[in-house]
Design an enzyme around this catalytic site. Structure first.
Site, short mmCIF file in Angstrom:
data_model
loop_
_atom_site.label_atom_id
_atom_site.label_comp_id
_atom_site.label_asym_id
_atom_site.label_seq_id
_atom_site.Cartn_x
_atom_site.Cartn_y
_atom_site.Cartn_z
N HIS A 60 -9.54 1.52 4.93
CA HIS A 60 -8.27 1.69 5.67
C HIS A 60 -8.49 2.66 6.82
CE1 HIS A 60 -4.17 2.72 6.65
NE2 HIS A 60 -3.80 1.62 5.99
N ASN A 103 0.86 -1.19 0.00
CA ASN A 103 0.00 0.00 0.00
C ASN A 103 0.89 1.24 0.00
OD1 ASN A 103 -1.83 2.03 0.50
ND2 ASN A 103 -2.36 1.36 2.57
N TRP A 104 0.96 1.90 -1.15
CA TRP A 104 1.85 3.07 -1.27
C TRP A 104 1.24 4.34 -0.68
CZ3 TRP A 104 4.23 2.77 -6.91
CH2 TRP A 104 5.16 1.71 -6.94
N LYS A 105 -0.01 4.31 -0.32
CA LYS A 105 -0.68 5.48 0.26
C LYS A 105 -0.49 6.70 -0.66
CE LYS A 105 -0.16 3.35 4.71
NZ LYS A 105 -0.03 3.45 6.14
N SER A 147 3.34 -2.15 10.16
CA SER A 147 4.79 -2.24 10.30
C SER A 147 5.37 -3.59 9.89
CB SER A 147 5.21 -1.86 11.73
OG SER A 147 4.82 -0.53 12.00
N GLY A 157 2.94 -1.20 4.26
CA GLY A 157 2.82 0.17 3.74
C GLY A 157 4.22 0.72 3.50
N GLU A 213 -5.57 -4.72 10.84
CA GLU A 213 -4.54 -3.69 10.99
C GLU A 213 -4.78 -2.87 12.25
OE1 GLU A 213 -2.63 -2.56 7.00
OE2 GLU A 213 -4.43 -1.38 7.18
P1 PGA Z 1 2.80 0.35 7.53
O1 PGA Z 1 1.35 0.56 6.89
O2 PGA Z 1 3.33 -0.95 6.98
O3 PGA Z 1 3.60 1.53 7.09
O4 PGA Z 1 2.63 0.26 9.01
C1 PGA Z 1 0.45 -0.49 6.73
C2 PGA Z 1 -0.88 0.03 6.28
O5 PGA Z 1 -1.27 1.13 6.70
O6 PGA Z 1 -1.58 -0.64 5.50
#
Ligand code: PGA
Length: 227
Positions: free
Chosen positions: A98, A7-9, A182, A203, A147
């Site tokens: 999300h 997930n590149w956000k 994470s 992410g 999550e």
């Molecule tokens: P993160 O994000 O791996 O940076 O904690 C995961 C997510 O929000 O899907």
């Protein structure tokens, strides 16, 4: 089926997207992935979906494209929205609900139910995010991502044993479960080794092609060892 869904956000401009795929494909070229029993999905921003799709084709990569959101409405007079029908031309997967969207855009269960329904209708596979076992899950969701909010972007990840228990509870409702929060190249096998878990949703670590590549290499080696 197992999944690694990046997930590149709201990150990367066009040249950074291109750079990611060029680097990723240079790592990929040197390896044989017959043994990788895992679907790899990358979810860029809407604006880079087409570019990412073209780059996957150009480099002949075993990656499918996902979006990070979808409109709860049909195609039509909804300024700024991207409908499921539009999305289905370029993506195969879509993340829905999300916690960053629930929090910043006040998405309610009703809206999320509509988004999931619309996506499903247009043939998109849905990855529905929840933060605890009491969260609502639409019955049309294909995959549930557990999550915990405290684990997102913090470098602190959920205890694998607890993740296993939670995934067990959710899968009893009939949904395959993946974990996000994470996940990195360092801890991915802690989650891939859990019987009740169907994969991960990294992410931050997916933004770096080398780290993302190392996640795949680690999973591939793990699957080879345990098959
Ligand atoms: P993160 O994000 O791996 O940076 O904690 C995961 C997510 O929000 O899907």
């Amino acid at each position: 089926m197992k999944f690694i869904i990046g997930n590149w956000k709201s990150n990367k401009n066009a040249s950074q997207v291109e750079d990611w795929f060029v680097k990723f494909s240079s790592y990929y070229k040197h390896r044989d992935f017959q043994s990788l029993n895992c679907k790899v999905v990358i979810c860029p921003s809407y604006i880079h979906l087409y570019l990412a799709k073209k780059l996957v084709e150009r480099h002949n990569l075993p990656i499918v494209i996902g979006a990070q959101d979808v409109s709860p409405f049909k195609t039509g007079p909804f300024t700024g929205e991207i409908s499921a029908s539009q999305l289905s031309e370029v993506a195969d997967y879509v993340i829905i609900g999300h916690s960053e969207r629930r929090e910043n855009f006040s998405e309610t269960n009703n809206v999320l139910k509509e988004k999931t329904k619309m996506a499903k209708k247009k043939g998109l596979s849905t990855v529905f995010c929840i933060s605890n076992t009491n969260s609502y899950i639409p019955e049309t969701a294909d995959l549930v991502a557990y999550e915990p909010v405290w684990a997102i972007g913090t470098g602190k990840s959920e205890d694998p044993l607890k993740t296993e228990q939670i995934a067990n509870q959710i899968s009893k409702k009939g949904f395959p479960v993946i974990y996000g929060g994470s996940v990195s190249n360092k801890n991915i096998i802690d989650y891939f080794s859990l019987k009740s878990l169907s994969g991960v949703l990294p992410g931050g670590a997916s933004l770096d092609p080398k780290k993302f590549w190392e996640m795949i290499v680690n999973v591939s080696a793990f699957q080879k060892k345990t098959s």
